[in-house]
Design a protein around this motif. Structure first.
Motif, PDB file in Angstrom:
ATOM      1  N   LEU A 119       0.834  -1.202   0.000  1.00  0.00           N
ATOM      2  CA  LEU A 119       0.000   0.000   0.000  1.00  0.00           C
ATOM      3  C   LEU A 119       0.863   1.244   0.000  1.00  0.00           C
ATOM      4  CD1 LEU A 119      -2.718   1.439   0.248  1.00  0.00           C
ATOM      5  CD2 LEU A 119      -2.566   1.134   2.724  1.00  0.00           C
ATOM      6  N   ARG A 120       1.917   1.254   0.829  1.00  0.00           N
ATOM      7  CA  ARG A 120       2.804   2.421   0.855  1.00  0.00           C
ATOM      8  C   ARG A 120       3.475   2.624  -0.492  1.00  0.00           C
ATOM      9  NH1 ARG A 120       8.083   3.733   1.561  1.00  0.00           N
ATOM     10  NH2 ARG A 120       8.533   5.625   2.771  1.00  0.00           N
ATOM     11  N   GLU A 121       3.885   1.520  -1.137  1.00  0.00           N
ATOM     12  CA  GLU A 121       4.566   1.647  -2.425  1.00  0.00           C
ATOM     13  C   GLU A 121       3.632   2.210  -3.484  1.00  0.00           C
ATOM     14  OE1 GLU A 121       5.958  -2.259  -3.165  1.00  0.00           O
ATOM     15  OE2 GLU A 121       7.637  -2.139  -1.741  1.00  0.00           O
ATOM     16  N   ARG A 122       2.346   1.802  -3.465  1.00  0.00           N
ATOM     17  CA  ARG A 122       1.394   2.331  -4.453  1.00  0.00           C
ATOM     18  C   ARG A 122       1.150   3.822  -4.227  1.00  0.00           C
ATOM     19  NH1 ARG A 122      -1.498  -2.458  -3.321  1.00  0.00           N
ATOM     20  NH2 ARG A 122      -3.047  -1.261  -2.144  1.00  0.00           N
ATOM     21  N   ILE A 123       1.075   4.241  -2.963  1.00  0.00           N
ATOM     22  CA  ILE A 123       0.840   5.662  -2.683  1.00  0.00           C
ATOM     23  C   ILE A 123       2.037   6.497  -3.117  1.00  0.00           C
ATOM     24  CG2 ILE A 123       0.496   7.328  -0.832  1.00  0.00           C
ATOM     25  CD1 ILE A 123      -1.092   5.217   0.653  1.00  0.00           C
ATOM     26  N   VAL A 124       3.252   6.025  -2.779  1.00  0.00           N
ATOM     27  CA  VAL A 124       4.456   6.759  -3.161  1.00  0.00           C
ATOM     28  C   VAL A 124       4.588   6.826  -4.672  1.00  0.00           C
ATOM     29  CG1 VAL A 124       6.979   6.737  -3.049  1.00  0.00           C
ATOM     30  CG2 VAL A 124       5.630   6.228  -1.006  1.00  0.00           C
ATOM     31  N   ALA A 125       4.237   5.729  -5.366  1.00  0.00           N
ATOM     32  CA  ALA A 125       4.332   5.715  -6.828  1.00  0.00           C
ATOM     33  C   ALA A 125       3.360   6.699  -7.462  1.00  0.00           C
ATOM     34  CB  ALA A 125       4.071   4.299  -7.355  1.00  0.00           C
ATOM     35  N   GLY A 126       2.235   6.971  -6.795  1.00  0.00           N
ATOM     36  CA  GLY A 126       1.252   7.900  -7.349  1.00  0.00           C
ATOM     37  C   GLY A 126       1.577   9.353  -7.121  1.00  0.00           C
ATOM     38  N   LEU A 127       2.552   9.649  -6.236  1.00  0.00           N
ATOM     39  CA  LEU A 127       2.925  11.035  -5.980  1.00  0.00           C
ATOM     40  C   LEU A 127       3.780  11.578  -7.122  1.00  0.00           C
ATOM     41  CD1 LEU A 127       3.824  10.808  -2.175  1.00  0.00           C
ATOM     42  CD2 LEU A 127       1.728  11.689  -3.193  1.00  0.00           C
ATOM     43  N   PRO A 128       3.647  12.880  -7.422  1.00  0.00           N
ATOM     44  CA  PRO A 128       4.457  13.452  -8.513  1.00  0.00           C
ATOM     45  C   PRO A 128       5.932  13.476  -8.137  1.00  0.00           C
ATOM     46  CG  PRO A 128       3.294  15.182  -7.321  1.00  0.00           C
ATOM     47  CD  PRO A 128       2.761  13.873  -6.799  1.00  0.00           C
ATOM     48  N   VAL A 170       5.547  24.037  -0.329  1.00  0.00           N
ATOM     49  CA  VAL A 170       6.183  22.771   0.046  1.00  0.00           C
ATOM     50  C   VAL A 170       5.541  22.195   1.291  1.00  0.00           C
ATOM     51  CG1 VAL A 170       8.358  21.713   0.743  1.00  0.00           C
ATOM     52  CG2 VAL A 170       8.348  23.463  -1.029  1.00  0.00           C
ATOM     53  N   PHE A 171       5.261  23.077   2.272  1.00  0.00           N
ATOM     54  CA  PHE A 171       4.605  22.604   3.500  1.00  0.00           C
ATOM     55  C   PHE A 171       3.215  22.067   3.189  1.00  0.00           C
ATOM     56  CE2 PHE A 171       1.676  23.509   6.969  1.00  0.00           C
ATOM     57  CZ  PHE A 171       2.248  22.766   7.983  1.00  0.00           C
ATOM     58  N   ALA A 172       2.478  22.774   2.302  1.00  0.00           N
ATOM     59  CA  ALA A 172       1.126  22.336   1.973  1.00  0.00           C
ATOM     60  C   ALA A 172       1.141  20.974   1.296  1.00  0.00           C
ATOM     61  CB  ALA A 172       0.456  23.374   1.065  1.00  0.00           C
ATOM     62  N   ARG A 173       2.071  20.795   0.344  1.00  0.00           N
ATOM     63  CA  ARG A 173       2.142  19.508  -0.344  1.00  0.00           C
ATOM     64  C   ARG A 173       2.535  18.391   0.618  1.00  0.00           C
ATOM     65  NH1 ARG A 173       4.361  22.807  -4.478  1.00  0.00           N
ATOM     66  NH2 ARG A 173       6.484  22.329  -3.800  1.00  0.00           N
ATOM     67  N   GLY A 174       3.498  18.664   1.495  1.00  0.00           N
ATOM     68  CA  GLY A 174       3.889  17.642   2.474  1.00  0.00           C
ATOM     69  C   GLY A 174       2.762  17.305   3.421  1.00  0.00           C
ATOM     70  N   TRP A 175       2.035  18.330   3.861  1.00  0.00           N
ATOM     71  CA  TRP A 175       0.906  18.100   4.777  1.00  0.00           C
ATOM     72  C   TRP A 175      -0.173  17.267   4.107  1.00  0.00           C
ATOM     73  CZ3 TRP A 175      -4.166  19.777   4.119  1.00  0.00           C
ATOM     74  CH2 TRP A 175      -5.012  19.595   5.217  1.00  0.00           C
ATOM     75  N   LEU A 176      -0.471  17.584   2.843  1.00  0.00           N
ATOM     76  CA  LEU A 176      -1.525  16.861   2.143  1.00  0.00           C
ATOM     77  C   LEU A 176      -1.107  15.421   1.855  1.00  0.00           C
ATOM     78  CD1 LEU A 176      -4.332  17.138   1.027  1.00  0.00           C
ATOM     79  CD2 LEU A 176      -3.376  17.886  -1.148  1.00  0.00           C
ATOM     80  N   ALA A 177       0.180  15.212   1.494  1.00  0.00           N
ATOM     81  CA  ALA A 177       0.645  13.847   1.246  1.00  0.00           C
ATOM     82  C   ALA A 177       0.569  13.016   2.526  1.00  0.00           C
ATOM     83  CB  ALA A 177       2.079  13.876   0.717  1.00  0.00           C
ATOM     84  N   ALA A 178       0.939  13.648   3.664  1.00  0.00           N
ATOM     85  CA  ALA A 178       0.838  12.927   4.941  1.00  0.00           C
ATOM     86  C   ALA A 178      -0.616  12.583   5.267  1.00  0.00           C
ATOM     87  CB  ALA A 178       1.448  13.769   6.065  1.00  0.00           C
ATOM     88  N   LEU A 179      -1.531  13.506   4.930  1.00  0.00           N
ATOM     89  CA  LEU A 179      -2.948  13.246   5.181  1.00  0.00           C
ATOM     90  C   LEU A 179      -3.448  12.082   4.343  1.00  0.00           C
ATOM     91  CD1 LEU A 179      -5.618  14.048   6.502  1.00  0.00           C
ATOM     92  CD2 LEU A 179      -5.973  15.682   4.643  1.00  0.00           C
ATOM     93  N   VAL A 180      -3.016  12.037   3.068  1.00  0.00           N
ATOM     94  CA  VAL A 180      -3.433  10.933   2.194  1.00  0.00           C
ATOM     95  C   VAL A 180      -2.916   9.605   2.735  1.00  0.00           C
ATOM     96  CG1 VAL A 180      -3.159   9.947  -0.116  1.00  0.00           C
ATOM     97  CG2 VAL A 180      -3.643  12.377   0.149  1.00  0.00           C
ATOM     98  N   ALA A 185      -2.174   8.889   5.842  1.00  0.00           N
ATOM     99  CA  ALA A 185      -2.888   8.549   7.078  1.00  0.00           C
ATOM    100  C   ALA A 185      -4.271   7.991   6.780  1.00  0.00           C
ATOM    101  CB  ALA A 185      -2.989   9.785   7.971  1.00  0.00           C
ATOM    102  N   LEU A 186      -4.986   8.607   5.826  1.00  0.00           N
ATOM    103  CA  LEU A 186      -6.320   8.114   5.480  1.00  0.00           C
ATOM    104  C   LEU A 186      -6.259   6.711   4.878  1.00  0.00           C
ATOM    105  CD1 LEU A 186      -7.944  11.356   3.972  1.00  0.00           C
ATOM    106  CD2 LEU A 186      -8.389  10.294   6.190  1.00  0.00           C
ATOM    107  N   CYS A 187      -5.272   6.464   4.040  1.00  0.00           N
ATOM    108  CA  CYS A 187      -5.139   5.122   3.451  1.00  0.00           C
ATOM    109  C   CYS A 187      -4.804   4.096   4.524  1.00  0.00           C
ATOM    110  CB  CYS A 187      -4.054   5.128   2.365  1.00  0.00           C
ATOM    111  SG  CYS A 187      -4.499   6.081   0.893  1.00  0.00           S
ATOM    112  N   ALA A 188      -3.955   4.474   5.495  1.00  0.00           N
ATOM    113  CA  ALA A 188      -3.619   3.544   6.573  1.00  0.00           C
ATOM    114  C   ALA A 188      -4.849   3.228   7.421  1.00  0.00           C
ATOM    115  CB  ALA A 188      -2.509   4.127   7.445  1.00  0.00           C
ATOM    116  N   VAL A 189      -5.663   4.256   7.690  1.00  0.00           N
ATOM    117  CA  VAL A 189      -6.891   4.015   8.460  1.00  0.00           C
ATOM    118  C   VAL A 189      -7.830   3.093   7.705  1.00  0.00           C
ATOM    119  CG1 VAL A 189      -8.955   5.130   9.373  1.00  0.00           C
ATOM    120  CG2 VAL A 189      -6.723   6.153   9.763  1.00  0.00           C
TER     121      VAL A 189
END
Length: 320
Positions: free
Chosen positions: A62-71, A138-148, A150-154
């Protein structure tokens, strides 16, 4: 063992981290000391509450799929000076904006007119979006990626929790821990013998009951020996059988003992962490079997054992 020696070991005893001899010494002291007994009961209650708390780890896939989808972020390599900025003239036609990924387009939808996410622009009142200059984007993108993430982990945790068997509770969890602890420690057998006439008398004086012992080698379950263990606040007998290359631990104690109706697990079902667990009653005893073999193996052991007990071998040999 006195209180000064026992107190530092109570935590390890509640977490099943002590070797069998130390665990027995601790239990003997607890039975004779009211203060240590109260402390031990509090630790057992805390340990049980922590084990019952749900905890699920998101799979690596799951982590690999999320990281692969990030720009992808292209960072300059070897640059010593900032790149020159070309200022378009009045006759120069405007350049078409570069194609951006889905995350950038999503961020644009969240940005407020004054600079993005309700924050003022770093360049001034009507400056460009925060995501395009400065560290705010940069902060906004990092915050949003962390949110995504976290939601996928939940979501993954909820899905795994829905698939978790509902009929395995604290007692079955304690059973699995006891079996694994014995295998890892290398002290899974206290009395090594294939002769039931050696294993059965060994329990005399070590328990307040006499467990039935049967050698089921003819049915494919060879007796290898036995040991003492501590489950549900009582000492219990464990018969160790060998089925092909698998070890089967069979916990035996009177039906009136603790854990008789624990969890209500159906016979020969798949427990947690890939271990099979079976539970049945016979000859006034409660039997719990656990192994990494398939559930069918435990069902076969149950059938063979009940047939042997019903044939009266235990009573016949005792009477003779």
């Amino acid at each position: 063992m006195d209180c000064n020696e026992a107190r530092p070991l109570l935590d390890a005893n509640a977490d099943h981290e002590l070797p069998a001899p130390d665990a027995r010494r601790i239990q003997q002291h607890i039975e004779s000391c009211a203060a240590c007994r109260r402390e031990s009961e509090n630790l057992w209650a805390l340990s049980g509450a922590l084990r019952a708390a749900p905890y699920h780890r998101a799979p690596q896939s799951l982590r690999e799929r999320i990281v692969a989808g990030l720009p992808s972020v292209d960072e300059p390599t070897g640059a010593t000076e900032p790149p020159a900025v070309s200022v378009p003239s009045a006759t120069t036609p405007p350049r078409e904006p570069a194609r951006r990924g889905w995350l950038e387009r999503w961020l644009d939808g969240w940005r407020a007119p004054q600079g993005g996410f309700g924050w003022p622009s770093r360049a001034g009142g009507a400056g460009g979006p925060v995501g395009s200059v400065g560290s705010g984007g940069v902060f906004a993108r990092g915050w949003l990626a962390a949110l995504v993430l976290a939601l996928c982990a939940v979501a993954a945790g909820v899905a795994l929790n829905l698939r978790r068997p509902a009929d395995f509770g604290p007692f079955a969890n304690e059973l699995v821990e006891s079996h694994v602890r014995a295998q890892v420690s290398g002290r899974d057998i206290d009395v090594i013998s294939t002769d039931r006439h050696t294993v059965k008398p060994w329990f005399n004086g070590r328990l307040d009951y006499s467990p039935p012992v049967e050698d089921l080698a003819a049915s494919g379950f060879a007796l290898e020996g036995g040991r003492l263990d501590y489950l549900a606040h009582q000492r219990v007998a464990v018969l160790v059988y060998r089925y092909q290359k698998h070890v089967i631990d069979v916990y035996v104690f009177p039906q009136a003992g603790a854990g008789r109706d624990a969890d209500g697990a159906a016979p020969a079902t798949l427990g947690r962490e890939g271990y099979s667990i079976a539970h049945w009653d016979a000859e006034g005893m409660t039997w719990w079997a656990i192994s990494d073999a398939a559930p069918d193996a435990l069902k076969g052991l149950e059938v063979a054992l009940k047939a042997r007990l019903q044939s009266g071998s235990e009573r016949t040999e005792t009477g003779s």
